[in-house]
Design a protein around this motif. Structure first.
Motif, PDB file in Angstrom:
ATOM      1  N   ALA A 218       1.675  -3.920  -1.360  1.00  0.00           N
ATOM      2  CA  ALA A 218       0.805  -2.742  -1.390  1.00  0.00           C
ATOM      3  C   ALA A 218       1.127  -1.820  -2.569  1.00  0.00           C
ATOM      4  O   ALA A 218       0.263  -1.074  -3.038  1.00  0.00           O
ATOM      5  N   SER A 219       2.372  -1.877  -3.053  1.00  0.00           N
ATOM      6  CA  SER A 219       2.776  -0.994  -4.138  1.00  0.00           C
ATOM      7  C   SER A 219       2.849  -1.671  -5.500  1.00  0.00           C
ATOM      8  O   SER A 219       2.827  -0.993  -6.529  1.00  0.00           O
TER       9      SER A 219
ATOM     10  N   ILE B  16       1.162  -4.962  -6.472  1.00  0.00           N
ATOM     11  CA  ILE B  16       0.219  -6.032  -6.809  1.00  0.00           C
ATOM     12  C   ILE B  16      -1.180  -5.440  -7.016  1.00  0.00           C
ATOM     13  O   ILE B  16      -1.587  -4.505  -6.318  1.00  0.00           O
ATOM     14  N   TRP B  17      -1.912  -6.031  -7.981  1.00  0.00           N
ATOM     15  CA  TRP B  17      -3.308  -5.696  -8.279  1.00  0.00           C
ATOM     16  C   TRP B  17      -3.477  -4.343  -8.960  1.00  0.00           C
ATOM     17  O   TRP B  17      -4.565  -3.830  -9.066  1.00  0.00           O
ATOM     18  N   GLY B  18      -2.378  -3.754  -9.426  1.00  0.00           N
ATOM     19  CA  GLY B  18      -2.494  -2.542 -10.225  1.00  0.00           C
ATOM     20  C   GLY B  18      -2.851  -1.309  -9.410  1.00  0.00           C
ATOM     21  O   GLY B  18      -2.732  -1.270  -8.186  1.00  0.00           O
ATOM     22  N   ALA B  19      -3.295  -0.285 -10.112  1.00  0.00           N
ATOM     23  CA  ALA B  19      -3.593   0.993  -9.459  1.00  0.00           C
ATOM     24  C   ALA B  19      -4.857   0.901  -8.618  1.00  0.00           C
ATOM     25  O   ALA B  19      -5.803   0.211  -8.965  1.00  0.00           O
ATOM     26  N   VAL B  20      -4.835   1.611  -7.496  1.00  0.00           N
ATOM     27  CA  VAL B  20      -5.984   1.662  -6.596  1.00  0.00           C
ATOM     28  C   VAL B  20      -6.510   3.092  -6.583  1.00  0.00           C
ATOM     29  O   VAL B  20      -5.740   4.042  -6.432  1.00  0.00           O
TER      30      VAL B  20
ATOM     31  N   ALA C 230      -3.211  -1.994   1.328  1.00  0.00           N
ATOM     32  CA  ALA C 230      -2.733  -0.833   2.090  1.00  0.00           C
ATOM     33  C   ALA C 230      -2.946  -1.045   3.579  1.00  0.00           C
ATOM     34  O   ALA C 230      -2.070  -0.737   4.407  1.00  0.00           O
ATOM     35  N   MET C 231      -4.100  -1.604   3.950  1.00  0.00           N
ATOM     36  CA  MET C 231      -4.374  -1.855   5.355  1.00  0.00           C
ATOM     37  C   MET C 231      -3.499  -2.986   5.916  1.00  0.00           C
ATOM     38  O   MET C 231      -3.062  -2.936   7.065  1.00  0.00           O
ATOM     39  N   LEU C 232      -3.216  -4.003   5.092  1.00  0.00           N
ATOM     40  CA  LEU C 232      -2.292  -5.056   5.528  1.00  0.00           C
ATOM     41  C   LEU C 232      -0.905  -4.477   5.804  1.00  0.00           C
ATOM     42  O   LEU C 232      -0.249  -4.839   6.784  1.00  0.00           O
ATOM     43  N   SER C 233      -0.459  -3.585   4.942  1.00  0.00           N
ATOM     44  CA  SER C 233       0.844  -2.953   5.135  1.00  0.00           C
ATOM     45  C   SER C 233       0.861  -2.122   6.408  1.00  0.00           C
ATOM     46  O   SER C 233       1.826  -2.153   7.184  1.00  0.00           O
ATOM     47  N   LEU C 234      -0.229  -1.373   6.639  1.00  0.00           N
ATOM     48  CA  LEU C 234      -0.312  -0.550   7.851  1.00  0.00           C
ATOM     49  C   LEU C 234      -0.333  -1.418   9.103  1.00  0.00           C
ATOM     50  O   LEU C 234       0.351  -1.125  10.093  1.00  0.00           O
TER      51      LEU C 234
ATOM     52  N   SER D 257       7.228   5.565   3.530  1.00  0.00           N
ATOM     53  CA  SER D 257       6.568   5.022   2.341  1.00  0.00           C
ATOM     54  C   SER D 257       5.056   4.931   2.538  1.00  0.00           C
ATOM     55  O   SER D 257       4.275   5.282   1.641  1.00  0.00           O
ATOM     56  N   LEU D 258       4.634   4.467   3.720  1.00  0.00           N
ATOM     57  CA  LEU D 258       3.204   4.359   4.021  1.00  0.00           C
ATOM     58  C   LEU D 258       2.523   5.719   3.982  1.00  0.00           C
ATOM     59  O   LEU D 258       1.402   5.847   3.474  1.00  0.00           O
TER      60      LEU D 258
END
Length: 266
Positions: A106-107, A109-113, A66-70, A49-50
């Motif tokens: 990461a997927s 919250i906070w909408g599209a990145v 994304a960095m928190l997830s990584l 997924s990452l």
């Protein structure tokens, strides 16, 4: 494929949490094969997924979530390796749900990145080294907090039942300084590659991150020198570890939080 891996990873992290939590409640060791198999499955699917999330045809994601997830993936991967032959159930109980939470956030919250369109190989290496250093030092910090708690309990003659799920105190302390040593090595190389490949480290935007990272590096260096030359350990080592990690946390996540959340929504 990526969406399926995303939900399977979350489910396996939660299953790992349940198995570890049930063992902790019974004050017994879990079935290590089951526990580590669940965690390994979570890491494989989280990694798939990452990969799709971080590297897309539109570019690369280096946002806060994304960095928190990584980082949570790297920490859980390190725990999986360290847990082979060591009873680290309590640490797995803490970080498995963190893996599930960061993978979800990461997927969703906070909408599209908007991904970065271009990135050089040097900056990619710098980012990878930074993430690895943060992950090792995060794990070391959690262990330092546990050691402080255990030292307080032993000092007050109140043994903790959960200690049976962890190695002896001396082994935990040795592991702590091993993690800090390797984390500091990676942080050193990360800073060096930053100076070489990132040309604006002392400009107005990233200067706070650069200065705080250097402060963290100095604090970790003093801690390691004090440990090897002056025999620092116990609560002294814990205080230095927490101070250094606080500076590192502010350097990376503090700057990202301000730039990506507070300023964007202000």
């Amino acid at each position: 494929m990526a969406a399926l891996a995303h939900w399977i990873a979350i489910a396996l992290y939660l299953a790992t949490t349940v198995v570890a939590g049930a063992a902790l409640a019974r004050k017994q060791q879990p079935d290590s094969k089951l526990l580590l198999s669940l965690l390994a499955g979570a890491l494989v699917t989280h990694g798939i997924s990452l990969g799709h999330m971080l590297f897309s045809p539109e570019g690369y994601r280096f946002d806060l979530l994304a960095m928190l997830s990584l980082i949570s993936w790297v920490v859980n991967f390190l725990l999986l390796i360290l847990a082979v032959g060591r009873p680290l159930t309590l640490l797995i109980l803490i970080f498995a749900p963190v893996g599930a939470a960061t993978e979800f956030a990461a997927s969703h919250i906070w909408g599209a990145v908007t991904p970065h369109q271009q990135i050089s190989a040097g900056i990619a290496v710098h980012a990878l080294l930074s993430i690895s250093a943060y992950s090792l030092l995060t794990l070391a910090t959690l262990q330092a907090i546990y050691l402080y708690y255990l030292n307080q309990q032993l000092h007050n003659h109140r043994p903790v039942g959960a200690t049976r799920l962890l190695p002896p105190l001396q082994s935990m302390e040795s592991l702590l300084f091993g993690l800090i040593t390797f984390g500091q090595l990676l942080l050193t190389v990360s800073l060096l590659t930053g100076f070489v490949f990132v040309g604006n480290l002392f400009e107005e935007g990233p200067i706070h991150k650069t200065i705080l990272s250097m402060v963290a590096w100095a604090l970790y260096s003093i801690l390691l020198w004090g440990h090897w030359r002056l025999g620092w350990r116990g609560n002294t080592a814990v205080r230095w570890t927490l101070s250094a990690f606080a500076a590192l946390l502010l350097a990376y996540f503090g700057s990202k939080l301000v730039m990506e959340v507070i300023l964007q929504r202000g």
